[in-house]
Design an enzyme around this catalytic site. Structure first.
Site, short mmCIF file in Angstrom:
data_model
loop_
_atom_site.label_atom_id
_atom_site.label_comp_id
_atom_site.label_asym_id
_atom_site.label_seq_id
_atom_site.Cartn_x
_atom_site.Cartn_y
_atom_site.Cartn_z
N LYS A 62 25.44 44.05 44.07
CA LYS A 62 24.60 43.24 44.97
C LYS A 62 24.21 44.03 46.22
O LYS A 62 23.08 43.97 46.69
CB LYS A 62 25.35 41.97 45.34
CG LYS A 62 25.55 41.02 44.17
CD LYS A 62 26.29 39.77 44.56
CE LYS A 62 27.79 39.96 44.62
NZ LYS A 62 28.44 40.09 43.32
N ARG A 83 34.02 46.02 30.27
CA ARG A 83 32.73 45.72 30.90
C ARG A 83 31.60 46.39 30.13
O ARG A 83 31.79 47.39 29.44
CB ARG A 83 32.71 46.26 32.34
CG ARG A 83 33.56 45.49 33.30
CD ARG A 83 33.56 46.18 34.65
NE ARG A 83 32.24 46.16 35.25
CZ ARG A 83 31.90 45.40 36.27
NH1 ARG A 83 32.79 44.60 36.82
NH2 ARG A 83 30.70 45.42 36.77
N GLU A 119 30.99 34.22 40.73
CA GLU A 119 30.94 33.96 42.17
C GLU A 119 29.48 33.69 42.55
O GLU A 119 28.60 34.47 42.20
CB GLU A 119 31.43 35.17 42.96
CG GLU A 119 32.90 35.48 42.78
CD GLU A 119 33.30 36.69 43.62
OE1 GLU A 119 33.29 36.58 44.86
OE2 GLU A 119 33.59 37.74 43.03
#
Length: 782
Positions: free
Chosen positions: A503, A493, A278
């Site tokens: 973020k 992950r 993204e």
């Protein structure tokens, strides 16, 4: 009878067994009957994954006749992922054998199986530390030849329900803490007696198992693969292009083989992957693993990989993120075959949404986002509205006749996690970075991702484990639209301790002035790691060593730093620098002027270049290389002990110590002598003469605790866990040849100190270095 047998083979293959193993299983009537019953029971609770399939097979093989009536009970616990390991299943079987009564005491059973028990990383760390400490002397003596297997088993026995991979990873970290990186002698295998080797071989052959189901890659979270290419070629076994149907869980429809043939004609059988970030933030170390897996798998099989921006959320997308993502992909050494955007396909996605509505597989809903949150929202009262009504409302949504939040388009499908009817489209009156004001409805990830994969003929849709819950909608949507369906593969992950990567949290650190920006060298964004001096090849090799597995990998930064250190040790040229300068004057300097010396960039490889340094009567050494009152094992300069100067071939002996009014040592008056058989120093130290001043930034961990986001570990939030000594800036002395040649991002080894990289803040007036890593793993830690 033949038909029934073939149906059973297909049933067993559906849970991950190979065709050969399924046929072998059928030969054992008891096991095959048990397995069929277990599959029927497990199917009631959702899709049977390969992990569940392995446990169902083990249940069918191990269950005793005395408790055969409890098979459905155990299959239910496996399907619900409560009995999620062989260890827990064995405990359950043992419990039931010891309690053969008419009913199961569920509470006692779950307690015996450790259901719900989670062993924290801190508990594992403490237990491993205790065990290693007990055997510390022997470990130091044998180094990496020491067999830690029994120690790991001891920890597993003490912490019965600890995750085996987490235990192994903690041992790796603590062994690295204790011993440092492997040296050449650690890599030489110890000789084994012939008989012992033969016995081990026969033992391995005897214990060999074929239980592993088709499509499962047996990889630990850390492998012996040193590069991504090696990992992808030898450790990862995905389906071949066009053989999607051979993958566990893949849905086969009457159109599947026709669509696969058309797909192969378009692709020519080439592997095609994609990295789909993204564009709303900066990439971090976890993304490095995703980049390496997607680009690395394609490269290892002569395929191609696209960089596809998943730009379906116009509110958060900015040009700098598009640019930053591409730069980091290329910095890691990968060149996308094509750069694409989900927005490239907005028109096609819209047309397919209309097809779904016409098939009564999607509907317009007016429930608010709050109402459909969570996993148990109330059913939509608009689910069965007429197709024509949904079509009209969807057109109204597109034409801007409805307000934001007034309506969504939802798909008639249930995800693995039980969530029903995910949203396909929502209204957003926000201009898009690429399409401007053309659209006011935007597709969601659940709708967009698989369709873009299909459009681009992706052969392997590789994503992290959290997207496993979307796999059912992925396959359902492609098949509902009767288009080519790629295969989704999930991997765990990669997370690193002592940092945050979200973020929102990094933005908070920037806003609070704790870090300077997204590329602050204390962060684990890729731009920060580049600025600190981490070489991209070292990051790629680190990702290869982590392997490709379904388990989430949580590693100490020391493991990554070890990869960086190993890489820089053979690539960063050696230079001398002094960080805590102490002036030394050579009273009997034999030359009228300074002299120039030529020294190799790599002492053990002189053919890799050389540089000049200046030697004069005044030199500067590290303050720590002199002690007025030395301890017993101090081997450097003291009033009673001489020391050698690197690269010069002389020995310095103290003649006089000069101090200021405060008693601080400001100058050492020394004499020099040549090295001889009778005058050999115990140590050689580095130095600089006629130095250039440079700003040296020394970094340590930004956070004090392993898990700064854990409210139990850090109850006052991650901002309260900042290490106040995470950055220190000093003035260092470097030799002039280094000052003349240093370029931004260039990496050097400061002899006996560490590895350093030239920071972008460097100007013609000011040279700035960042410490990348120390020479030894334990140096510079909090």
């Amino acid at each position: 009878m033949m038909m029934d047998s073939q149906d059973d083979v297909k049933l067993f293959q559906s849970i991950g067994l190979s065709e050969q193993k399924a046929k072998e299983t059928l030969k054992n009537k008891q096991v095959s009957n048990n397995l069929k019953l277990a599959i029927i029971e497990a199917n009631k609770y959702g899709i049977i994954t390969s992990e569940i399939g392995i446990l169902l097979y083990q249940l069918a093989s191990k269950i005793k006749n005395q408790i055969a009536n409890k098979l459905s009970f155990l299959a239910k616990y496996i399907a619900e992922k409560k009995l999620d390991t062989t260890q827990r299943l064995d405990a359950g079987l043992d419990y039931l054998l010891n309690h053969i009564e008419g009913y199961v005491n569920v509470s006692a059973f779950e307690k015996e199986c450790g259901i719900g028990i989670v062993i924290s990383p801190e508990e594992i760390e403490r237990e491993v530390e205790k065990v290693i400490s007990t055997h510390k002397v022997e470990i130091i003596e044998k180094r990496y030849h020491f067999n830690i297997g029994p120690l790991m088993q001891h920890v597993r026995n003490t912490l019965k329900w600890a995750d085996g991979k987490a235990v192994k990873n903690e041992f790796n970290v603590q062994m690295l803490d204790l011993l440092g990186p492997k040296c050449d002698s650690d890599l030489v295998p110890l000789p084994k007696p012939a008989k012992q080797a033969k016995a081990q071989k026969s033992g391995k052959e005897k214990g060999k198992s074929n239980v592993e189901p088709k499509g499962v890659t047996a990889t630990n979270e850390k492998t012996d693969a040193q590069t991504i290419s090696e990992l992808m070629k030898t450790k990862v076994h995905f389906h071949k292009p066009g053989e999607n149907y051979k993958t566990e869980g893949y849905i086969i429809t009457p159109n599947t083989h026709k669509l696969l043939q058309e797909h192969l004609k378009i692709t020519g059988g080439k592997v095609i992957t994609r990295f789909p970030p993204e564009p709303n933030g900066i990439l971090h170390i976890g993304h490095a693993k995703a980049i390496n897996i997607n680009f690395g798998y394609a490269a290892a099989h002569d395929g191609i990989c696209y960089l596809r921006y998943d730009d379906t959320n116009p509110e958060k997308e900015e040009e700098k993120f598009f640019i930053g993502i591409r730069e980091m992909v290329e910095w890691l050494g990968y060149k996308p075959a094509k750069i694409t955007h989900s927005s490239d396909y907005f028109q096609q996605l819209y047309e397919w949404a209309i097809v779904l509505i016409e098939k009564d597989l999607a509907y317009v809903c007016h429930q608010s986002s709050e109402e459909i949150k969570g996993f148990n929202p109330p059913p939509s009262p608009w689910r069965d509205r007429p197709i024509s009504e949904s079509l009209q409302l969807f057109h109204d949504m597109k034409d801007g006749l409805l307000e934001e939040g007034e309506a969504t388009l939802r798909m008639k499908v249930t995800l693995e996690e039980g969530k029903q009817d995910p949203v396909a489209y929502r209204i957003k009156y926000v201009p898009h970075h690429r399409t401007g004001d053309k659209w006011c409805i935007y597709p969601t990830y659940d709708y967009t991702h698989c369709l873009c994969d299909s459009i681009e003929n992706i052969t392997h849709s590789l994503c992290t484990k959290e997207f496993q819950s979307r796999r059912s909608s992925y396959y359902w949507l492609c098949n509902a639209l009767e288009i080519y369906c790629p295969v989704q593969w999930e991997y765990g992950r990669l997370n690193v301790c002592y940092t945050v990567v979200s973020k929102r949290k990094i933005s908070k650190l920037i806003d609070e002035g704790i870090v300077s920006d997204w590329d602050d060298p204390r962060l684990f964004t890729l731009t920060a790691l580049r600025r600190r001096g981490f070489p991209p090849d070292a990051i790629n090799n680190f990702c290869a060593q982590m392997g490709v597995t379904g388990a989430q990998v949580i590693v100490d930064p020391a493991v990554l730093e070890a990869s960086v250190r190993d890489f820089l040790n053979v690539t960063a040229s050696r230079h001398m620098a002094v960080l805590e300068p102490l002036k030394v004057t050579i009273s009997n300097f034999p030359h009228e002027n300074s002299i120039k010396l030529t020294v190799p960039n790599f002492p053990n490889e002189p053919d890799k270049g050389q540089h000049e340094i200046v030697f004069d009567e005044i030199v500067y050494i590290e303050a720590s290389d002199f002690k007025e009152k030395a301890e017993k094992d101090f081997r450097r300069l003291t009033p009673n002990q001489s020391v050698g100067l690197k690269h010069v071939g002389i020995v310095l002996t103290i003649k006089k110590i000069e101090k200021d009014n405060m008693g601080n040592i400001v100058n050492l008056i020394v004499t020099q002598e040549s090295i001889s058989e009778t005058n050999k120093p115990k140590a050689f130290i580095h130095w600089v003469s006629n130095p250039i001043l440079a700003s040296i930034r020394l970094y340590e961990r930004l956070f004090k605790h392993k898990n700064p986001e854990d409210s139990n570990e850090v109850p006052n939030g991650f901002l309260s866990d900042i290490n106040p000594q995470s950055k220190k800036e000093i003035v260092g002395y470097i030799d002039a040849s280094l000052a003349r040649s240093a370029k931004v991002f260039e990496k050097f080894q400061f002899e006996r100190i560490g590895f350093f990289s030239v920071d972008p803040d460097t100007t013609s007036e000011k040279l700035v270095f960042n410490r990348t890593v120390t020479l030894k793993e334990d140096a510079g830690k909090v």
